[in-house]
Design a protein around this motif. Structure first.
Motif, mmCIF file in Angstrom:
data_model
loop_
_atom_site.group_PDB
_atom_site.id
_atom_site.type_symbol
_atom_site.label_atom_id
_atom_site.label_comp_id
_atom_site.label_asym_id
_atom_site.label_seq_id
_atom_site.Cartn_x
_atom_site.Cartn_y
_atom_site.Cartn_z
ATOM 1 N N ARG A 223 56.936 34.887 47.326
ATOM 2 C CA ARG A 223 56.130 35.844 46.696
ATOM 3 C C ARG A 223 54.969 35.537 46.206
ATOM 4 N N ARG A 224 54.458 34.423 47.155
ATOM 5 C CA ARG A 224 53.067 33.627 46.924
ATOM 6 C C ARG A 224 51.958 34.480 46.520
ATOM 7 N N LEU A 225 52.089 35.652 47.201
ATOM 8 C CA LEU A 225 50.813 36.641 47.030
ATOM 9 C C LEU A 225 51.231 37.776 45.962
ATOM 10 N N GLU A 226 51.783 37.580 45.177
ATOM 11 C CA GLU A 226 52.366 38.539 44.114
ATOM 12 C C GLU A 226 51.139 38.835 43.346
ATOM 13 N N GLY A 227 50.809 40.149 43.216
ATOM 14 C CA GLY A 227 49.639 40.538 42.361
ATOM 15 C C GLY A 227 48.332 40.449 43.048
ATOM 16 N N LYS A 228 48.422 40.288 44.421
ATOM 17 C CA LYS A 228 47.077 40.180 45.308
ATOM 18 C C LYS A 228 46.960 41.409 45.880
ATOM 19 N N VAL A 229 45.567 41.875 46.201
ATOM 20 C CA VAL A 229 45.311 43.117 46.945
ATOM 21 C C VAL A 229 44.635 42.496 48.223
ATOM 22 N N ALA A 230 45.244 43.131 49.295
ATOM 23 C CA ALA A 230 44.688 42.619 50.614
ATOM 24 C C ALA A 230 44.305 43.899 51.497
ATOM 25 N N VAL A 231 43.165 43.535 52.434
ATOM 26 C CA VAL A 231 42.559 44.757 53.172
ATOM 27 C C VAL A 231 42.912 44.078 54.556
ATOM 28 N N VAL A 232 43.488 44.668 55.447
ATOM 29 C CA VAL A 232 43.723 44.214 56.713
ATOM 30 C C VAL A 232 43.109 45.439 57.725
ATOM 31 N N THR A 233 42.166 44.989 58.542
ATOM 32 C CA THR A 233 41.712 45.950 59.450
ATOM 33 C C THR A 233 42.524 45.963 60.802
ATOM 34 N N GLY B 15 54.397 39.833 48.638
ATOM 35 C CA GLY B 15 54.099 40.186 47.342
ATOM 36 C C GLY B 15 52.852 40.892 47.178
ATOM 37 N N ALA B 16 51.772 40.902 47.940
ATOM 38 C CA ALA B 16 50.487 41.602 48.161
ATOM 39 C C ALA B 16 50.698 43.015 48.000
ATOM 40 N N HIS B 17 49.873 43.779 47.569
ATOM 41 C CA HIS B 17 49.474 45.276 47.965
ATOM 42 C C HIS B 17 48.561 45.242 49.262
ATOM 43 N N VAL B 18 48.970 45.987 50.247
ATOM 44 C CA VAL B 18 48.336 45.710 51.401
ATOM 45 C C VAL B 18 47.663 47.058 51.726
ATOM 46 N N VAL B 19 46.393 47.275 51.961
ATOM 47 C CA VAL B 19 45.628 48.590 52.620
ATOM 48 C C VAL B 19 45.387 48.196 53.852
ATOM 49 N N ILE B 20 45.959 49.294 54.705
ATOM 50 C CA ILE B 20 45.959 49.132 56.162
ATOM 51 C C ILE B 20 44.957 50.044 56.723
ATOM 52 N N SER B 21 44.478 50.060 58.068
ATOM 53 C CA SER B 21 43.716 50.812 58.262
ATOM 54 C C SER B 21 43.699 50.931 60.034
ATOM 55 N N SER B 22 43.071 52.050 60.584
ATOM 56 C CA SER B 22 42.992 52.148 61.759
ATOM 57 C C SER B 22 42.023 53.411 62.144
ATOM 58 N N ARG B 23 41.570 53.415 63.432
ATOM 59 C CA ARG B 23 40.632 54.458 63.681
ATOM 60 C C ARG B 23 41.563 56.040 63.607
ATOM 61 N N ALA C 59 40.133 50.700 48.299
ATOM 62 C CA ALA C 59 41.217 49.622 47.833
ATOM 63 C C ALA C 59 40.952 48.968 46.441
ATOM 64 N N VAL C 60 39.769 49.003 46.040
ATOM 65 C CA VAL C 60 39.434 48.418 44.752
ATOM 66 C C VAL C 60 39.652 49.335 43.809
ATOM 67 N N LYS C 61 39.312 50.701 44.102
ATOM 68 C CA LYS C 61 39.555 51.722 43.030
ATOM 69 C C LYS C 61 40.865 51.889 42.870
ATOM 70 N N GLU C 62 41.573 51.995 43.681
ATOM 71 C CA GLU C 62 43.108 52.492 43.740
ATOM 72 C C GLU C 62 43.929 51.063 43.107
ATOM 73 N N ASN C 63 43.471 49.740 43.227
ATOM 74 C CA ASN C 63 44.532 48.808 42.981
ATOM 75 C C ASN C 63 43.581 48.033 41.934
ATOM 76 N N GLY C 64 42.515 47.922 41.565
ATOM 77 C CA GLY C 64 41.981 47.208 40.508
ATOM 78 C C GLY C 64 41.143 45.965 41.076
ATOM 79 N N GLY C 65 41.272 45.707 42.336
ATOM 80 C CA GLY C 65 40.344 44.501 42.820
ATOM 81 C C GLY C 65 40.583 44.332 44.429
ATOM 82 N N LEU C 66 39.910 43.465 44.954
ATOM 83 C CA LEU C 66 40.240 42.826 46.110
ATOM 84 C C LEU C 66 40.163 41.310 46.121
ATOM 85 N N ASP C 67 41.466 40.970 46.543
ATOM 86 C CA ASP C 67 41.661 39.416 46.734
ATOM 87 C C ASP C 67 41.429 38.832 47.954
ATOM 88 N N ILE C 68 41.978 39.524 49.081
ATOM 89 C CA ILE C 68 42.185 39.016 50.682
ATOM 90 C C ILE C 68 41.515 40.138 51.459
#
Length: 294
Positions: free
Chosen positions: A44-54, A72-80, A119-128
């Motif tokens: 859980r070393r990424l607990e509390g982190k917010v990540a965006v992965v394209t 532990g991160a909240h991850v925002v995924i994406s695709s076309r 990602a920022v608006k819904e999760n409070g920020g961006l870390d990764i």
């Protein structure tokens, strides 16, 4: 020279062998315990982190999103494509991971902005940030590549990566720092003959990582690049489609096998975590020992 009776020699030999076996067994148990403990404390070393992965609804991108979520991160995924986002979200949520997602064509400024802002608006920020999206509309000799294909390759693979970084940095600064991981390829080191433009774009990402490092370091943001070798994905399926082509593809890999997306995701998760807090500006090959040199 020993004068002990033969049966005593044998008894001592058995005792030594038993002691050695027991010692090795204890050693293995301790090592197993340490590995289990490390896994437990790092899970859980990424607990509390917010990540965006394209480009994260299949293949390497999906594996990265899943691994970051498991840690532990909240991850925002994406695709076309919305259908791909919906399917990936369903499977990731079924695994009890904290995820959200939206459509994003990284070549479109409005899509990139929406991805980061959401990602920022819904999760409070961006870390990764993990920049994984890539395109390759050309297959063949490099001089046969037309201008339109060349522009698309560099717009998606290089320009969009730079702009995503630029758009993410202010949000990471407001969080006190962050981690960026760029996904390149072994082709960036050893160009594939029939994927020349694609290979050159991946070489550019190695340079981009180095160029970003000084300024981002001043902002407490680390940036590293992962260069996968041959990995079992849809992109590499043609190389592994027959016994003959597979044999040829594996001939230059000392480990004699293709990698898996999970084997890339572990490196990315490490680089995104505080376990890599003193690592930045590095281009890391994950290629089973395949030779590489610029």
């Amino acid at each position: 020279m020993s004068y002990l009776p033969a049966n005593l020699h044998y008894s001592l030999h058995v005792h030594r062998m038993f002691s050695l076996t027991r010692l090795l067994s204890v050693g293995r148990s301790i090592n197993h315990f340490r590995m289990a403990s490390a896994a437990a404390t790092g899970s859980r070393r990424l607990e509390g982190k917010v990540a965006v992965v394209t480009a994260s609804t299949e293949g390497i991108g999906y594996a990265i999103a899943k691994r970051l979520g498991e840690e532990g991160a909240h991850v925002v995924i994406s695709s076309r494509k919305q259908a791909h986002v919906d399917h990936a979200l369903k499977t990731l949520k079924e695994a009890n991971l904290s995820v959200s997602g939206l459509v994003c064509h990284v070549g479109k400024q409005a899509d990139r902005a929406k991805l980061i802002e959401t990602a920022v608006k819904e999760n409070g920020g961006l870390d990764i940030l993990v920049s994984n999206a890539a395109a390759n509309p050309h297959f063949g000799n490099i001089l046969d590549c037309d201008e339109q294909a060349w522009d698309k390759i560099f717009d998606i693979n290089v320009k969009s990566t730079f702009l995503l970084v630029k758009e993410s940095v202010p949000h990471m600064v407001s969080r006190g720092g962050g981690s960026i991981v760029v996904v390149s390829s072994i082709a960036g080191y050893m160009p594939f003959e029939l994927l020349g433009p694609y290979s050159v774009s991946k070489t550019a990402l190695l340079g981009l990582t180095k160029a970003l490092t000084p300024q981002l370091s001043d902002m407490n943001i680390r940036v590293n690049c992962v260069a996968p070798g041959l990995v079992k994905t849809k992109f590499s399926s043609a190389l592994l489609s027959s016994e003959e082509s597979t044999k040829l593809a594996l001939s230059g890999i000392p480990m004699k096998r293709a990698g898996t997306p999970d084997e890339i995701s572990g490196i990315v998760s490490f680089l995104a975590s505080d376990d890599a807090s003193y690592i930045t500006g590095e281009n890391i090959l994950v290629a089973g020992g395949a030779p590489s040199r610029l």
